[in-house]
Motif scaffolding. Structure first.
Motif, PDB file in Angstrom:
ATOM      1  N   ASN A 126       1.036  -1.226  -0.134  1.00  0.00           N
ATOM      2  CA  ASN A 126       0.043   0.087  -0.050  1.00  0.00           C
ATOM      3  C   ASN A 126       0.868   1.254  -0.118  1.00  0.00           C
ATOM      4  N   ASN A 127       0.456   2.057  -0.861  1.00  0.00           N
ATOM      5  CA  ASN A 127       1.266   3.412  -0.998  1.00  0.00           C
ATOM      6  C   ASN A 127       2.618   3.522  -1.434  1.00  0.00           C
ATOM      7  N   LYS A 179      -4.168  -5.588  -5.247  1.00  0.00           N
ATOM      8  CA  LYS A 179      -4.429  -5.989  -4.019  1.00  0.00           C
ATOM      9  C   LYS A 179      -3.369  -5.233  -3.198  1.00  0.00           C
ATOM     10  N   LYS A 180      -3.709  -4.426  -2.214  1.00  0.00           N
ATOM     11  CA  LYS A 180      -3.075  -3.614  -1.298  1.00  0.00           C
ATOM     12  C   LYS A 180      -2.350  -4.525   0.064  1.00  0.00           C
ATOM     13  N   HIS A 221       2.698   0.482  -5.964  1.00  0.00           N
ATOM     14  CA  HIS A 221       1.275   0.814  -5.960  1.00  0.00           C
ATOM     15  C   HIS A 221       0.734   1.630  -6.972  1.00  0.00           C
ATOM     16  N   TYR A 222       1.681   2.963  -6.979  1.00  0.00           N
ATOM     17  CA  TYR A 222       1.126   3.961  -7.631  1.00  0.00           C
ATOM     18  C   TYR A 222       1.216   3.702  -9.168  1.00  0.00           C
ATOM     19  N   PRO A 238      -5.072   5.512  -6.593  1.00  0.00           N
ATOM     20  CA  PRO A 238      -4.536   4.693  -5.543  1.00  0.00           C
ATOM     21  C   PRO A 238      -5.538   4.266  -4.671  1.00  0.00           C
ATOM     22  N   GLU A 239      -6.571   4.979  -4.250  1.00  0.00           N
ATOM     23  CA  GLU A 239      -7.445   4.783  -2.941  1.00  0.00           C
ATOM     24  C   GLU A 239      -8.583   4.014  -3.501  1.00  0.00           C
ATOM     25  N   ASP A 240      -8.688   3.930  -4.895  1.00  0.00           N
ATOM     26  CA  ASP A 240      -9.989   3.113  -5.472  1.00  0.00           C
ATOM     27  C   ASP A 240     -10.018   1.839  -4.922  1.00  0.00           C
ATOM     28  N   ASN A 241     -11.194   1.192  -4.620  1.00  0.00           N
ATOM     29  CA  ASN A 241     -11.310  -0.231  -4.136  1.00  0.00           C
ATOM     30  C   ASN A 241     -11.436  -0.972  -5.559  1.00  0.00           C
TER      31      ASN A 241
END
Lengths: 240, 219, 272
Positions: free
Chosen positions: C158-159, C182-183, C163-164, C174-177
């Motif tokens: 995550n982050n 998979k974060k 991830h980006y 990035p914050e979308d589900n």
């Protein structure tokens, strides 16, 4: 109706019944008296298997209770029991209390069960309380509903375990009246009670128990009028 | 304070909150079924079933939920050889854990019912199962409502632990937003308020249920 | 029964009091030494460092629970050059920059790539290392190039920049589900999920993927490199506006690079 032979019952190391033998005939009303701890309640509870006997034989309506093939629930359907503390189902109305077992156990049709239940309520003098919950009934009323509940299964035998000892004095009469009616109708009854008036009036036989044994038995006149045994005399002198 | 970053992200935060609610409802729902049967095993007269139930309860109450989640998602698949699905693993872990707690809630509730109720039922010819179903459990249920409410609230918060297996519930949504905005205060206070709204709603609902049960409307 | 309950309650109370007092005692002692020696010449000043110690070979815990790795040794050398002693604390990745905001840490070194986005909220040192991303896959996977990732489930920490990158690759925020990303909390978690098949690929810093493959030879993992990944530069992060510290740090970095310490660390941790 009930035959008991050499009944022993222990709770751990404590021996509560030490070889009890007796029998109850059809339509007979037997009153069991005795000091507390004498085993009279245990005897009653053994008759419908709320307690398992340690040894001995019990036969109810010709069905041996210890026999493995015995359908215990079937025997219990034939034997009604009334408890000292009523044990009504608090989440059901008076009517609900009475109708539950016939519907769930006997699978009788609802309409039929309700009709019978209302008749029973009428019989114990509580027709107006059908939809009332137990916590809104007096002790005497609760015990009368409990009797009606047991009768709804149309038992051949009724067992009463000190049915009036948790009641306020003014309510004892109404419960005893229902029981007297029942005796008059010919119900076979075993009553553990200290109500000597009741024993004299409707009892066919009185059994005096002490320390897990039957000390003396006979008609009410015999036991109350001319007790033979020293312990019977001592007990009667205390409660009369 | 930069609240505009929150306003833009309200939909995604609500989406996370929705997943939190779904996880909690499923976990407590399935946990209630597991808990009911486990509690019946736990008080049964058969030694083996008592032992199995007690082992299950001890294990899942006595180990961290986080460890259980890791075990189910990372551990078991490598041992047994299946491809784990985060949603199924997460719901399973939370339900099994909740079931252990609810089993003890049920047991306490059942055992709090006067012994005379069972005796009266049996003396009327009912079987043990009928007595449980028609007499004991309906009464026990009333007493179980408050502790079940507590379990619900606890699970609502504990469900955030499944974020470690990539389920993007409310907490992980918040953390990811902080990662790209670097505004921890605004984000986490919003997350906290959303949790609070959910837990308060539940406690209100439980209080309402309790009142109804007490006044006897649901006899 | 009741007596035992009471006894154990008392015991529990005494134990917790004792622990609390022990904690206080330690602090008081420390305060006392500070008080009696206002500025002892021998005593080193402490540089509070946050790092996410689950990122071999950059920062990880050895069997004695010490934080070791390239970044760890590097910051200790830099701090020494500044006349400080580095005190490293493990903080979860998502909590690193907040630890600067709260003052819990003076500086973060945690294989953190300098990005324009991060620069808005944190002050970076001069870059001290450059790396690229890499794609971790299972042996025999059909993924041969970045294009093959289309439609595949990508595991990321995550982050992170991985991830980006994945978010950009799938054109989501990035914050979308989003189902295909998979974060995970840590990169090793993502690589564990790759082992079980829960994800098809993991995008992470190449040295970390390499170190994991080397350390877990039985896991049947390999990697795909691509020149489409842009070069990334690691920097140490400080609180925005703390130019004074940044200057000291940059000077020290320069010295550590010049005196040969840096090269020996690179050789030690990245032999290829």
């Amino acid at each position: 109706m009930i035959y008991i032979k050499d009944l022993y019952k222990s709770f751990g190391t404590l021996e509560v019944l030490k070889g009890v033998s007796c029998h109850v005939k059809e339509k007979e009303v037997v009153v069991v008296i005795g000091p507390s701890g004498s085993g009279k309640s245990t005897l009653l509870r053994c008759i419908n298997k709320l307690e398992d006997a340690t040894s001995g034989e019990i036969t109810v309506d010709n069905i041996p209770l210890n026999g493995s093939a015995t359908n215990l629930n079937k025997v219990r359907e034939e034997v009604g029991m009334v408890f000292q503390r009523f044990n009504l189902f608090p989440h059901k109305t008076a009517l609900g209390n009475i109708t539950m077992a016939p519907m769930k156990v006997r699978k009788t049709a609802k309409a039929e069960v309700y009709e019978a239940a209302l008749k029973l309520l009428n019989k114990v003098g509580l027709s107006d309380k059908a939809d009332v919950y137990p916590d809104q009934l007096s002790g005497g009323q609760q015990q009368r509903v409990a009797i009606a509940r047991a009768l709804a299964m149309q038992p051949k035998i009724m067992l009463f375990d000190e049915p009036t000892s948790a009641l306020d004095p003014e309510m004892v009469g109404e419960v005893l009246a229902v029981m007297k009616n029942l005796a008059r109708e010919g119900m076979t009854m075993v009553v553990v009670s200290h109500e000597m008036g009741f024993a004299r009036e409707v009892g066919d036989r009185v059994i005096f128990m002490d320390e897990g044994m039957i000390i003396e038995e006979g008609t009410p006149e015999q036991v109350f009028g001319s007790p033979q045994h020293q312990r019977t005399k001592a007990f009667l002198s205390k409660i009369l | 304070m930069r609240w505009e970053i929150i306003i833009d992200r309200i939909p995604i935060l609500l989406q996370g909150a929705l997943m939190t609610v779904e996880l909690t409802v499923l976990a407590v729902g399935i946990g209630t079924v597991i808990g009911l049967f486990t509690s019946l095993f736990r008080i049964s007269k058969f030694g083996l079933s008592r032992f199995l139930a007690a082992t299950y309860i001890d294990f899942f109450r006595g180990t961290p939920l986080l460890a259980q989640i890791y075990l189910i998602y990372f551990g078991l698949p490598q041992l047994v050889g299946y491809v784990p699905n985060p949603w199924i693993s997460g719901v399973a872990a939370l339900s099994i854990n909740s079931g252990a707690y609810i089993a003890e809630i049920f047991r306490a509730g059942i055992q709090s019912i006067d012994k005379g109720q069972m005796e009266a039922s049996r003396s009327l010819g009912m079987s043990y199962g009928q007595a449980m179903r028609y007499v004991i459990l309906p009464q026990a249920f009333k007493r179980i409502v408050p502790p079940l409410g507590n379990e619900f609230i606890a699970m609502l918060k504990d469900s955030s632990l499944v974020s470690v297996i990539t389920l993007q519930e409310l907490m992980l949504t918040g953390r990811t937003i902080v990662g790209s905005t670097y505004r921890p205060f605004e984000v986490y206070i919003t997350v906290a308020v959303l949790y609070l709204v959910m837990t308060l709603s539940i406690s209100r609902l439980i209080a309402f249920l309790e009142r109804r049960l007490r006044t006897g409307d649901l006899h | 029964m009741k007596k035992y309950l009471k006894l154990s309650l008392v015991a529990l109370l005494v134990l917790s009091l004792a622990l609390a007092l022990a904690g206080c005692g330690g602090k008081q002692e420390a305060a006392k030494t500070e008080g009696t020696n206002p500025s002892p010449p021998a005593e080193k000043k402490i540089l509070k460092v946050s790092t996410e110690a689950a990122y071999a070979p950059f920062e990880f815990k050895d069997k004695d629970n010490n934080i070791v790795g390239f970044d760890a040794e590097f910051i200790r050398a830099v701090a020494k050059e500044m006349g400080y002693e580095a005190e490293l604390t493990h903080v979860a990745w998502d909590g690193l920059i907040p630890s600067l905001e709260s003052g819990a840490a003076d500086i973060v070194i945690s294989a953190m790539t300098i990005t324009e986005e991060r620069k808005k909220s944190t002050l970076f040192s001069e870059p001290y290392l450059n790396i690229v991303q890499s794609v971790g896959i299972k042996e025999g996977s059909p993924i041969k190039s970045l294009d093959d990732l289309k439609g595949k489930t990508i595991g990321v920490q995550n982050n992170t920049t991985g991830h980006y990158w994945a978010a950009k690759f799938y054109n989501v925020k990035p914050e979308d589900n989003f189902d295909k990303i998979k974060k995970f909390d840590t990169t090793p978690d993502a690589l564990e999920a790759l082992k079980t098949g829960a994800v098809d690929a993991v995008v992470a810093d190449k040295p970390v993927v390499l170190a994991y493959i080397k350390e877990n030879p039985n896991s049947k993992l390999t990697k795909v490199d691509s020149d489409k990944f842009e070069k990334e530069y690691y920097g140490m992060a400080m609180k925005l506006g703390n130019e004074e510290l940044a200057k000291k740090v940059n000077d020290a970095i320069k010295k550590v690079k010049e005196n040969g310490t840096y090269d020996s660390l690179v050789k030690k941790y990245f032999p290829e």
